[in-house]
Design a protein around this motif. Sequence first.
Motif, mmCIF file in Angstrom:
data_model
loop_
_atom_site.group_PDB
_atom_site.id
_atom_site.type_symbol
_atom_site.label_atom_id
_atom_site.label_comp_id
_atom_site.label_asym_id
_atom_site.label_seq_id
_atom_site.Cartn_x
_atom_site.Cartn_y
_atom_site.Cartn_z
ATOM 1 N N ARG A 19 0.830 -1.208 0.000
ATOM 2 C CA ARG A 19 0.000 0.000 0.000
ATOM 3 C C ARG A 19 0.865 1.258 0.000
ATOM 4 O O ARG A 19 0.644 2.194 -0.789
ATOM 5 C CB ARG A 19 -0.913 0.009 1.222
ATOM 6 N N ARG A 20 1.873 1.285 0.856
ATOM 7 C CA ARG A 20 2.713 2.473 0.972
ATOM 8 C C ARG A 20 3.574 2.694 -0.264
ATOM 9 O O ARG A 20 3.778 3.843 -0.691
ATOM 10 C CB ARG A 20 3.591 2.359 2.221
ATOM 11 N N LEU A 21 4.077 1.608 -0.845
ATOM 12 C CA LEU A 21 4.908 1.766 -2.041
ATOM 13 C C LEU A 21 4.085 2.200 -3.244
ATOM 14 O O LEU A 21 4.555 2.983 -4.078
ATOM 15 C CB LEU A 21 5.668 0.475 -2.324
ATOM 16 N N ILE A 22 2.867 1.707 -3.341
ATOM 17 C CA ILE A 22 1.981 2.173 -4.414
ATOM 18 C C ILE A 22 1.726 3.664 -4.260
ATOM 19 O O ILE A 22 1.729 4.419 -5.250
ATOM 20 C CB ILE A 22 0.665 1.361 -4.412
ATOM 21 N N GLU A 23 1.516 4.115 -3.033
ATOM 22 C CA GLU A 23 1.332 5.547 -2.771
ATOM 23 C C GLU A 23 2.528 6.360 -3.241
ATOM 24 O O GLU A 23 2.387 7.520 -3.628
ATOM 25 C CB GLU A 23 1.115 5.796 -1.278
ATOM 26 N N GLN A 24 3.715 5.744 -3.197
ATOM 27 C CA GLN A 24 4.936 6.445 -3.596
ATOM 28 C C GLN A 24 5.275 6.233 -5.075
ATOM 29 O O GLN A 24 6.355 6.620 -5.523
ATOM 30 C CB GLN A 24 6.101 6.010 -2.709
ATOM 31 N N GLY A 25 4.358 5.602 -5.809
ATOM 32 C CA GLY A 25 4.524 5.503 -7.247
ATOM 33 C C GLY A 25 5.101 4.202 -7.766
ATOM 34 O O GLY A 25 5.328 4.065 -8.972
ATOM 35 N N HIS A 26 5.318 3.226 -6.904
ATOM 36 C CA HIS A 26 5.828 1.938 -7.356
ATOM 37 C C HIS A 26 4.729 1.149 -8.075
ATOM 38 O O HIS A 26 3.545 1.238 -7.715
ATOM 39 C CB HIS A 26 6.311 1.088 -6.176
ATOM 40 N N ILE A 27 5.116 0.398 -9.072
ATOM 41 C CA ILE A 27 4.271 -0.665 -9.613
ATOM 42 C C ILE A 27 4.508 -1.883 -8.729
ATOM 43 O O ILE A 27 5.635 -2.380 -8.648
ATOM 44 C CB ILE A 27 4.631 -0.986 -11.067
ATOM 45 N N VAL A 28 3.478 -2.342 -8.035
ATOM 46 C CA VAL A 28 3.649 -3.439 -7.087
ATOM 47 C C VAL A 28 3.036 -4.717 -7.621
ATOM 48 O O VAL A 28 1.882 -4.745 -8.050
ATOM 49 C CB VAL A 28 3.040 -3.092 -5.707
ATOM 50 N N LEU A 29 3.838 -5.766 -7.607
ATOM 51 C CA LEU A 29 3.392 -7.117 -7.927
ATOM 52 C C LEU A 29 3.208 -7.832 -6.597
ATOM 53 O O LEU A 29 4.173 -8.044 -5.854
ATOM 54 C CB LEU A 29 4.421 -7.831 -8.799
ATOM 55 N N LEU A 30 1.965 -8.128 -6.284
ATOM 56 C CA LEU A 30 1.603 -8.661 -4.973
ATOM 57 C C LEU A 30 1.624 -10.178 -5.015
ATOM 58 O O LEU A 30 0.763 -10.812 -5.610
ATOM 59 C CB LEU A 30 0.217 -8.130 -4.575
ATOM 60 N N GLY A 31 2.641 -10.763 -4.384
ATOM 61 C CA GLY A 31 2.778 -12.212 -4.354
ATOM 62 C C GLY A 31 2.086 -12.807 -3.153
ATOM 63 O O GLY A 31 2.193 -12.297 -2.035
ATOM 64 N N ALA A 32 1.340 -13.877 -3.382
ATOM 65 C CA ALA A 32 0.670 -14.577 -2.288
ATOM 66 C C ALA A 32 0.412 -16.010 -2.712
ATOM 67 O O ALA A 32 0.264 -16.306 -3.899
ATOM 68 C CB ALA A 32 -0.638 -13.890 -1.906
ATOM 69 N N ARG A 33 0.337 -16.895 -1.732
ATOM 70 C CA ARG A 33 0.094 -18.316 -2.004
ATOM 71 C C ARG A 33 -1.363 -18.571 -2.357
ATOM 72 O O ARG A 33 -1.659 -19.328 -3.279
ATOM 73 C CB ARG A 33 0.498 -19.138 -0.773
ATOM 74 N N ASP A 34 -2.274 -17.926 -1.628
ATOM 75 C CA ASP A 34 -3.712 -18.147 -1.821
ATOM 76 C C ASP A 34 -4.244 -17.208 -2.901
ATOM 77 O O ASP A 34 -4.193 -15.981 -2.746
ATOM 78 C CB ASP A 34 -4.443 -17.909 -0.506
ATOM 79 N N ALA A 35 -4.760 -17.767 -3.978
ATOM 80 C CA ALA A 35 -5.198 -16.957 -5.118
ATOM 81 C C ALA A 35 -6.363 -16.054 -4.760
ATOM 82 O O ALA A 35 -6.417 -14.888 -5.176
ATOM 83 C CB ALA A 35 -5.559 -17.858 -6.293
ATOM 84 N N SER A 36 -7.312 -16.561 -3.990
ATOM 85 C CA SER A 36 -8.474 -15.761 -3.627
ATOM 86 C C SER A 36 -8.073 -14.560 -2.781
ATOM 87 O O SER A 36 -8.469 -13.416 -3.064
ATOM 88 C CB SER A 36 -9.483 -16.630 -2.875
ATOM 89 N N ALA A 37 -7.287 -14.803 -1.741
ATOM 90 C CA ALA A 37 -6.839 -13.718 -0.874
ATOM 91 C C ALA A 37 -5.925 -12.754 -1.620
ATOM 92 O O ALA A 37 -5.994 -11.533 -1.436
ATOM 93 C CB ALA A 37 -6.120 -14.284 0.342
ATOM 94 N N GLY A 38 -5.060 -13.294 -2.460
ATOM 95 C CA GLY A 38 -4.142 -12.447 -3.207
ATOM 96 C C GLY A 38 -4.854 -11.546 -4.197
ATOM 97 O O GLY A 38 -4.546 -10.355 -4.313
#
Length: 232
Positions: A19-38
């Motif tokens: 959340r904070r990095l997106i606010e600062q202009g980063h393109i964030v790739l959100l990695g997670a094991r659970d597809a639904s939660a991710g």
Amino acid sequence: MTTTFITGANKGLGYETARRLIEQGHIVLLGARDASAGNAAAGKLGARFVQIDVTDDDSVAAAAADVEHHEGWIDVLINNAGIQGPAGDPSDLTGADVLSVLDVNVVGVVRATTAFLPLLSRSADPVIINVSSGMGLLEVTHDPSRVESTYLAPAYTSSKAALVMLTTQYAKALTGIRINAADPGYIATEFNGYSGPQTVTEGTDAIVALATEGRGHGSGRFVDRHGEITWS
């Protein structure tokens, strides 16, 4: 624009870091094991979800291939995924207990780092941040003034001590990448039953600082929200 991949980012520290990095202009790739939660977390934040289970070689390879296909590179890898394992009296601790924690907290970092190094090599300023803990430092866990000295988590503390050394070894070997460890401190998350005195935002201060500090800073450092601390 900086492209950042974060493991274990569907909740807690990983989510707040995203959340904070997106606010600062980063393109964030959100990695997670659970597809639904991710997918749900990525949708709320405006990130792109990439499924990854850091305990599975094929899953990690597939995640790197996905990023290769869509973005072609990353600038920052944040190895955030982690588990605690059994806490308290270690009398009944089993080998399987310890191996399961090491598989996520240490071996998972190795898997992700190895898989994403080719993508990091295409960045003009590649960065790896390993989310460690003061629980992995001898000085901290032996200091009666620190809360870390009062808590028993044998598998977790051992894994974070190993991650400390792993970070320094990578930093020595991979001189073209800035590789550091972050200590979030004792924060209130699901991980510890929301018992920590710091907020999750305060817990991400060191991670965000390392992800945004830019060129010219050192590698092989251990940083908390107050600044650099010693590896002891």
